[in-house]
Enzyme design. Sequence first.
Site, PDB file in Angstrom:
ATOM      1  N   SER A 188       6.538 -11.843  -6.520  1.00 12.45           N
ATOM      2  CA  SER A 188       6.158 -10.770  -7.459  1.00 12.45           C
ATOM      3  C   SER A 188       7.238 -10.491  -8.498  1.00 12.45           C
ATOM      4  O   SER A 188       7.041  -9.683  -9.403  1.00 12.45           O
ATOM      5  CB  SER A 188       5.880  -9.480  -6.683  1.00 12.45           C
ATOM      6  OG  SER A 188       4.817  -9.686  -5.785  1.00 12.45           O
ATOM      7  N   ASN A 201      -2.423   8.880   6.465  1.00  9.67           N
ATOM      8  CA  ASN A 201      -1.353   8.060   7.042  1.00  9.67           C
ATOM      9  C   ASN A 201      -0.455   7.423   5.986  1.00  9.67           C
ATOM     10  O   ASN A 201       0.694   7.070   6.259  1.00  9.67           O
ATOM     11  CB  ASN A 201      -1.942   6.965   7.934  1.00  9.67           C
ATOM     12  CG  ASN A 201      -2.975   6.112   7.207  1.00  9.67           C
ATOM     13  OD1 ASN A 201      -4.009   6.624   6.806  1.00  9.67           O
ATOM     14  ND2 ASN A 201      -2.707   4.841   7.050  1.00  9.67           N
ATOM     15  N   MET A 254       0.830  -1.223   0.000  1.00 10.48           N
ATOM     16  CA  MET A 254       0.000   0.000   0.000  1.00 10.48           C
ATOM     17  C   MET A 254       0.852   1.255   0.000  1.00 10.48           C
ATOM     18  O   MET A 254       0.586   2.209  -0.725  1.00 10.48           O
ATOM     19  CB  MET A 254      -0.940  -0.007   1.226  1.00 10.48           C
ATOM     20  CG  MET A 254      -2.023  -1.064   1.136  1.00 10.48           C
ATOM     21  SD  MET A 254      -3.140  -0.997   2.540  1.00 10.48           S
ATOM     22  CE  MET A 254      -4.231   0.316   2.012  1.00 10.48           C
ATOM     23  N   HIS A 274      -5.439   9.044   9.593  1.00  2.95           N
ATOM     24  CA  HIS A 274      -5.382   8.886  11.053  1.00  2.95           C
ATOM     25  C   HIS A 274      -5.794  10.199  11.712  1.00  2.95           C
ATOM     26  O   HIS A 274      -5.440  11.282  11.218  1.00  2.95           O
ATOM     27  CB  HIS A 274      -3.968   8.545  11.499  1.00  2.95           C
ATOM     28  CG  HIS A 274      -3.520   7.143  11.176  1.00  2.95           C
ATOM     29  ND1 HIS A 274      -4.353   6.171  10.642  1.00  2.95           N
ATOM     30  CD2 HIS A 274      -2.295   6.564  11.304  1.00  2.95           C
ATOM     31  CE1 HIS A 274      -3.678   5.060  10.468  1.00  2.95           C
ATOM     32  NE2 HIS A 274      -2.425   5.259  10.862  1.00  2.95           N
ATOM     33  N   CYS A 293       3.614   6.680  11.141  1.00  2.95           N
ATOM     34  CA  CYS A 293       2.645   7.654  10.597  1.00  2.95           C
ATOM     35  C   CYS A 293       2.003   8.496  11.688  1.00  2.95           C
ATOM     36  O   CYS A 293       1.947   9.734  11.595  1.00  2.95           O
ATOM     37  CB  CYS A 293       1.577   6.949   9.773  1.00  2.95           C
ATOM     38  SG  CYS A 293       0.983   5.445  10.503  1.00  2.95           S
ATOM     39  N   ARG A 348      14.432   3.051  13.629  1.00  2.97           N
ATOM     40  CA  ARG A 348      14.004   4.340  14.188  1.00  2.97           C
ATOM     41  C   ARG A 348      14.648   4.661  15.536  1.00  2.97           C
ATOM     42  O   ARG A 348      15.030   5.796  15.780  1.00  2.97           O
ATOM     43  CB  ARG A 348      12.484   4.347  14.368  1.00  2.97           C
ATOM     44  CG  ARG A 348      11.713   4.419  13.075  1.00  2.97           C
ATOM     45  CD  ARG A 348      10.226   4.312  13.302  1.00  2.97           C
ATOM     46  NE  ARG A 348       9.488   4.262  12.049  1.00  2.97           N
ATOM     47  CZ  ARG A 348       8.278   3.743  11.926  1.00  2.97           C
ATOM     48  NH1 ARG A 348       7.655   3.219  12.979  1.00  2.97           N
ATOM     49  NH2 ARG A 348       7.661   3.725  10.760  1.00  2.97           N
TER      50      ARG A 348
HETATM   51  C1  2RA Z   1      -0.574   1.533  11.652  1.00  2.00           C
HETATM   52  N1  2RA Z   1       1.182   3.069  12.224  1.00  2.00           N
HETATM   53  O1  2RA Z   1      -1.382   2.440  11.415  1.00  2.00           O
HETATM   54  C2  2RA Z   1       0.911   1.818  11.592  1.00  2.00           C
HETATM   55  C3  2RA Z   1       1.398   1.842  10.180  1.00  2.00           C
HETATM   56  N2  2RA Z   1       1.911   0.650   9.783  1.00  2.00           N
HETATM   57  O2  2RA Z   1      -0.908   0.380  11.901  1.00  2.00           O
END
Ligand code: 2RA
Length: 329
Positions: free
Chosen positions: A38, A307, A11, A234, A126, A97
């Site tokens: 793929s 997001n 995605m 989000h 995100c 991270r």
């Molecule tokens: C979620 N923050 O929304 C994470 C993105 N993979 O699940």
Amino acid sequence: MKVAIIGATGMVGEVMLKVLEERNFPLTELILVASEKSVGKSISFKGTDYQVVSLETAVSLKPEIALFSAGGETSLEWAPKFAAAGTTVIDNSSAWRMDADKKLIVPEINATSLTKTDKIIASPNCSTIQMVLVLAPLHKKYNIKRVVVSTYQSISGTGLKAVKQLENEMAGIKGEMAYPYPIHQNALPHCDVFEDNGYTKEEMKLVRETQKILDDRTIAVTATAVRIPTAGGHSESVNIQFESDFVLNDVRKLLSETDGVIVQDNTDVNTYPMPIYAHGKDDVFVGRIRRDESQPNTINMWIVADNLRKGAATNTIQIAEYLMKNNLV
Ligand code: 2RA
């Protein structure tokens, strides 16, 4: 610029291709990588068909930049291999991270810390990106003591399987479950896995990544992350306690002058951010800005963003643009 996208069929990978095209990113060569099954699949980009290749092939082609969105395991194994080949990796997964030697970048906040030696760069989670973009200017002016955040996260953050589960449930079709419970007409206080302290990984990302990006471990953060059946975007209810007091309109003015932030805040005419309208946009939208009357020097606000765009693909590509603009790749 020779660029590889690792996770091109996912995605976020698909949104990366869309954003690269929209921003007319100066590509000289595009290398698309996805799972072994793929390899050989054809993906069209700007009217040209590209064959998906393996990770081994991609690293041998020595791209200048590799945008990763293929999960933490792939990043942990392959980011160092690309970096060793001279590629600058910008990684969307959580793998790097919190690594002390890796930078965690939201370009509008801390891209200036980047140097030529940064060969693996992490893009934050995100839900962290959209929150810290708003917190950063406020922290600089009013010094944040504590943040309480509740998120309302689209199922698109979980991935295709969860999107399919919601579609099936809405159509009354029994299908594969991404969650142990229904998503349709429900709210699940369960994003990612639970840690020993009773928080989920998603909630602790908001805690740990915020402190790293704002470079201040004294900021107290507590989070509750909830999954809701929205198609994209989000939303976050954020309560922020400052060291010093503030004037509400000064806060609105400061945020409206912040790159990447749009203030939508006029309850007289029902103006406030909503995920359905943030979908497909790269800005972070803020509204419902109001003083917390229960506690001094404290403010409430509502923060919404797409997001998959600013929360992932666009932030990653903005980091790549910064590196190019400043001759760091
Ligand atoms: C979620 N923050 O929304 C994470 C993105 N993979 O699940």
